[in-house]
Design a protein around this motif. Structure first.
Motif, PDB file in Angstrom:
ATOM      1  N   ARG A   1       0.838  -1.209   0.000  1.00 19.67           N
ATOM      2  CA  ARG A   1       0.000   0.000   0.000  1.00 19.67           C
ATOM      3  C   ARG A   1       0.872   1.257   0.000  1.00 19.67           C
ATOM      4  O   ARG A   1       0.550   2.251  -0.647  1.00 19.67           O
ATOM      5  CB  ARG A   1      -0.941  -0.019   1.199  1.00 19.67           C
ATOM      6  CG  ARG A   1      -2.063  -1.060   1.053  1.00 19.67           C
ATOM      7  CD  ARG A   1      -2.884  -1.224   2.310  1.00 19.67           C
ATOM      8  NE  ARG A   1      -3.925  -2.239   2.109  1.00 19.67           N
ATOM      9  CZ  ARG A   1      -4.423  -2.992   3.079  1.00 19.67           C
ATOM     10  NH1 ARG A   1      -3.978  -2.857   4.328  1.00 19.67           N
ATOM     11  NH2 ARG A   1      -5.355  -3.892   2.812  1.00 19.67           N
ATOM     12  N   GLY A   2       1.989   1.184   0.724  1.00 17.70           N
ATOM     13  CA  GLY A   2       2.931   2.300   0.689  1.00 17.70           C
ATOM     14  C   GLY A   2       3.545   2.475  -0.683  1.00 17.70           C
ATOM     15  O   GLY A   2       3.782   3.599  -1.139  1.00 17.70           O
ATOM     16  N   TYR A   3       3.784   1.361  -1.362  1.00 18.00           N
ATOM     17  CA  TYR A   3       4.324   1.394  -2.728  1.00 18.00           C
ATOM     18  C   TYR A   3       3.346   2.116  -3.651  1.00 18.00           C
ATOM     19  O   TYR A   3       3.746   2.950  -4.472  1.00 18.00           O
ATOM     20  CB  TYR A   3       4.578  -0.027  -3.208  1.00 18.00           C
ATOM     21  CG  TYR A   3       5.444  -0.141  -4.444  1.00 18.00           C
ATOM     22  CD1 TYR A   3       6.822  -0.279  -4.333  1.00 18.00           C
ATOM     23  CD2 TYR A   3       4.888  -0.131  -5.720  1.00 18.00           C
ATOM     24  CE1 TYR A   3       7.628  -0.399  -5.461  1.00 18.00           C
ATOM     25  CE2 TYR A   3       5.675  -0.247  -6.850  1.00 18.00           C
ATOM     26  CZ  TYR A   3       7.047  -0.381  -6.711  1.00 18.00           C
ATOM     27  OH  TYR A   3       7.843  -0.489  -7.835  1.00 18.00           O
ATOM     28  N   LEU A   4       2.068   1.820  -3.502  1.00 21.71           N
ATOM     29  CA  LEU A   4       1.056   2.510  -4.300  1.00 21.71           C
ATOM     30  C   LEU A   4       1.019   3.997  -3.951  1.00 21.71           C
ATOM     31  O   LEU A   4       0.811   4.849  -4.820  1.00 21.71           O
ATOM     32  CB  LEU A   4      -0.322   1.882  -4.076  1.00 21.71           C
ATOM     33  CG  LEU A   4      -0.522   0.458  -4.611  1.00 21.71           C
ATOM     34  CD1 LEU A   4      -1.915  -0.042  -4.251  1.00 21.71           C
ATOM     35  CD2 LEU A   4      -0.312   0.398  -6.126  1.00 21.71           C
ATOM     36  N   GLY A   5       1.242   4.302  -2.662  1.00 26.55           N
ATOM     37  CA  GLY A   5       1.288   5.710  -2.255  1.00 26.55           C
ATOM     38  C   GLY A   5       2.440   6.446  -2.903  1.00 26.55           C
ATOM     39  O   GLY A   5       2.319   7.611  -3.290  1.00 26.55           O
ATOM     40  N   LEU A   6       3.573   5.755  -3.053  1.00 20.36           N
ATOM     41  CA  LEU A   6       4.723   6.357  -3.727  1.00 20.36           C
ATOM     42  C   LEU A   6       4.413   6.602  -5.198  1.00 20.36           C
ATOM     43  O   LEU A   6       4.768   7.652  -5.747  1.00 20.36           O
ATOM     44  CB  LEU A   6       5.944   5.449  -3.587  1.00 20.36           C
ATOM     45  CG  LEU A   6       7.196   5.884  -4.363  1.00 20.36           C
ATOM     46  CD1 LEU A   6       7.651   7.260  -3.921  1.00 20.36           C
ATOM     47  CD2 LEU A   6       8.307   4.855  -4.193  1.00 20.36           C
ATOM     48  N   ILE A   7       3.754   5.653  -5.843  1.00 20.75           N
ATOM     49  CA  ILE A   7       3.387   5.833  -7.254  1.00 20.75           C
ATOM     50  C   ILE A   7       2.462   7.043  -7.407  1.00 20.75           C
ATOM     51  O   ILE A   7       2.609   7.843  -8.338  1.00 20.75           O
ATOM     52  CB  ILE A   7       2.710   4.566  -7.809  1.00 20.75           C
ATOM     53  CG1 ILE A   7       3.701   3.398  -7.828  1.00 20.75           C
ATOM     54  CG2 ILE A   7       2.162   4.808  -9.217  1.00 20.75           C
ATOM     55  CD1 ILE A   7       3.093   2.066  -8.221  1.00 20.75           C
ATOM     56  N   GLU A   8       1.520   7.187  -6.474  1.00 19.57           N
ATOM     57  CA  GLU A   8       0.615   8.335  -6.524  1.00 19.57           C
ATOM     58  C   GLU A   8       1.384   9.637  -6.359  1.00 19.57           C
ATOM     59  O   GLU A   8       1.143  10.615  -7.057  1.00 19.57           O
ATOM     60  CB  GLU A   8      -0.450   8.206  -5.437  1.00 19.57           C
ATOM     61  CG  GLU A   8      -1.477   9.319  -5.454  1.00 19.57           C
ATOM     62  CD  GLU A   8      -2.612   9.090  -4.477  1.00 19.57           C
ATOM     63  OE1 GLU A   8      -3.588   9.853  -4.538  1.00 19.57           O
ATOM     64  OE2 GLU A   8      -2.516   8.167  -3.648  1.00 19.57           O
TER      65      GLU A   8
ATOM     66  N   ALA B   1       9.402  -3.972 -12.880  1.00 19.36           N
ATOM     67  CA  ALA B   1       9.384  -3.785 -14.334  1.00 19.36           C
ATOM     68  C   ALA B   1       8.110  -3.062 -14.771  1.00 19.36           C
ATOM     69  O   ALA B   1       8.147  -2.168 -15.632  1.00 19.36           O
ATOM     70  CB  ALA B   1       9.489  -5.136 -15.035  1.00 19.36           C
ATOM     71  N   LEU B   2       6.980  -3.436 -14.179  1.00 22.94           N
ATOM     72  CA  LEU B   2       5.720  -2.780 -14.504  1.00 22.94           C
ATOM     73  C   LEU B   2       5.774  -1.300 -14.158  1.00 22.94           C
ATOM     74  O   LEU B   2       5.405  -0.440 -14.971  1.00 22.94           O
ATOM     75  CB  LEU B   2       4.575  -3.443 -13.731  1.00 22.94           C
ATOM     76  CG  LEU B   2       3.216  -2.733 -13.869  1.00 22.94           C
ATOM     77  CD1 LEU B   2       2.539  -3.114 -15.170  1.00 22.94           C
ATOM     78  CD2 LEU B   2       2.313  -3.049 -12.684  1.00 22.94           C
ATOM     79  N   THR B   3       6.257  -0.998 -12.955  1.00 27.22           N
ATOM     80  CA  THR B   3       6.313   0.392 -12.503  1.00 27.22           C
ATOM     81  C   THR B   3       7.195   1.231 -13.419  1.00 27.22           C
ATOM     82  O   THR B   3       6.821   2.337 -13.825  1.00 27.22           O
ATOM     83  CB  THR B   3       6.838   0.464 -11.068  1.00 27.22           C
ATOM     84  OG1 THR B   3       6.016  -0.348 -10.218  1.00 27.22           O
ATOM     85  CG2 THR B   3       6.799   1.894 -10.558  1.00 27.22           C
TER      86      THR B   3
ATOM     87  N   ARG C   1      -4.264  -2.949 -10.295  1.00 31.39           N
ATOM     88  CA  ARG C   1      -4.862  -4.025 -11.088  1.00 31.39           C
ATOM     89  C   ARG C   1      -3.890  -5.195 -11.268  1.00 31.39           C
ATOM     90  O   ARG C   1      -4.298  -6.354 -11.330  1.00 31.39           O
ATOM     91  CB  ARG C   1      -5.308  -3.502 -12.459  1.00 31.39           C
ATOM     92  CG  ARG C   1      -6.750  -3.016 -12.492  1.00 31.39           C
ATOM     93  CD  ARG C   1      -7.233  -2.839 -13.920  1.00 31.39           C
ATOM     94  NE  ARG C   1      -6.645  -1.687 -14.561  1.00 31.39           N
ATOM     95  CZ  ARG C   1      -7.153  -0.451 -14.497  1.00 31.39           C
ATOM     96  NH1 ARG C   1      -8.255  -0.236 -13.813  1.00 31.39           N
ATOM     97  NH2 ARG C   1      -6.566   0.554 -15.112  1.00 31.39           N
ATOM     98  N   HIS C   2      -2.616  -4.872 -11.347  1.00 32.93           N
ATOM     99  CA  HIS C   2      -1.604  -5.921 -11.467  1.00 32.93           C
ATOM    100  C   HIS C   2      -1.443  -6.683 -10.149  1.00 32.93           C
ATOM    101  O   HIS C   2      -1.313  -7.923 -10.143  1.00 32.93           O
ATOM    102  CB  HIS C   2      -0.261  -5.304 -11.873  1.00 32.93           C
ATOM    103  CG  HIS C   2       0.908  -6.234 -11.729  1.00 32.93           C
ATOM    104  ND1 HIS C   2       1.201  -7.224 -12.636  1.00 32.93           N
ATOM    105  CD2 HIS C   2       1.847  -6.336 -10.743  1.00 32.93           C
ATOM    106  CE1 HIS C   2       2.273  -7.888 -12.248  1.00 32.93           C
ATOM    107  NE2 HIS C   2       2.678  -7.383 -11.099  1.00 32.93           N
TER     108      HIS C   2
END
Length: 201
Positions: free
Chosen positions: A91-98, A167-169, A191-192
């Motif tokens: 969830r933190g990883y998604l926060g970084l992407i945001e 790789a996706l990121t 989604r991944h």
């Protein structure tokens, strides 16, 4: 007064000036790359001479190291790779992407420099080799903790999942830089990840 005799205000002023230089370095290196981006261009952006800039950073390589450290410090604020619950790390990883979606310059910096640094002669080569080693290892451990908690889908191999996520990121960032209206990086990453988990992300 400090041991050197300099007032605290002067240290604060120096730190603030170095931060300005690093911010300008992010802008220049992210658009021109390390090889083409010049000390003169960075100095011009902060309204100082090259000699003045080199008072804070002795050479271009030292400035690059400072820029990369600043970027890493910002990223670390979002992810606790050692969180007991691995899902919280994701969830933190998604926060970084945001967050990255709001700082185009940092995303450009990563994409441009990581591509340039594939050359062993590049001053950031060792940094990126070590960075990817650390990130792959850290995210692999995250997936292992998720697996240990019984929350990883059957057949998911932690190290493979970690490399695929990185790789996706990286790929999403390139697509987003080319056309930011074409995708939402957070949604695509979620989604991944969701099919890999037995819990809502």
């Amino acid at each position: 007064m400090t041991l050197t005799g300099k007032p605290r205000g002067e240290y604060a002023k120096t730190a603030s000036r170095k931060r300005e230089i690093l911010e300008a370095g992010i802008e220049v290196f992210s658009t021109s790359g390390f090889r083409s981006g010049s000390i003169r261009e960075i100095a011009d952006k902060v309204g100082m001479s090259q000699a003045g800039l080199l008072h804070h950073f002795t050479n271009k390589n030292e400035l690059l190291a400072g820029v990369l450290e600043l970027r890493d410090n910002r990223s670390r604020a979002f992810i606790d790779f050692d969180a007991p619950l691995g899902v919280e790390s994701l969830r933190g990883y998604l926060g970084l992407i945001e967050y990255n979606s709001s700082v185009r310059g940092l995303v450009e910096l990563h994409c441009v420099l990581s591509a340039e640094a594939t050359s062993p002669a590049h001053p950031a080569h060792d940094y990126f080799v070590e960075r990817y080693r650390y990130v792959v290892e850290s995210i692999t451990n995250v997936f292992r903790r998720i697996d240990d908690a019984g929350l990883l889908a059957d057949g998911v191999v932690p190290e493979n999942a970690a490399r695929a996520l990185i790789a996706l990121t990286d790929g999403l960032q390139v697509q987003w830089l080319l056309d930011s209206s074409s995708l939402d990086m957070v949604d695509e990453a979620r989604r991944h990840l969701q099919p890999l988990l037995l819990v809502e992300l």
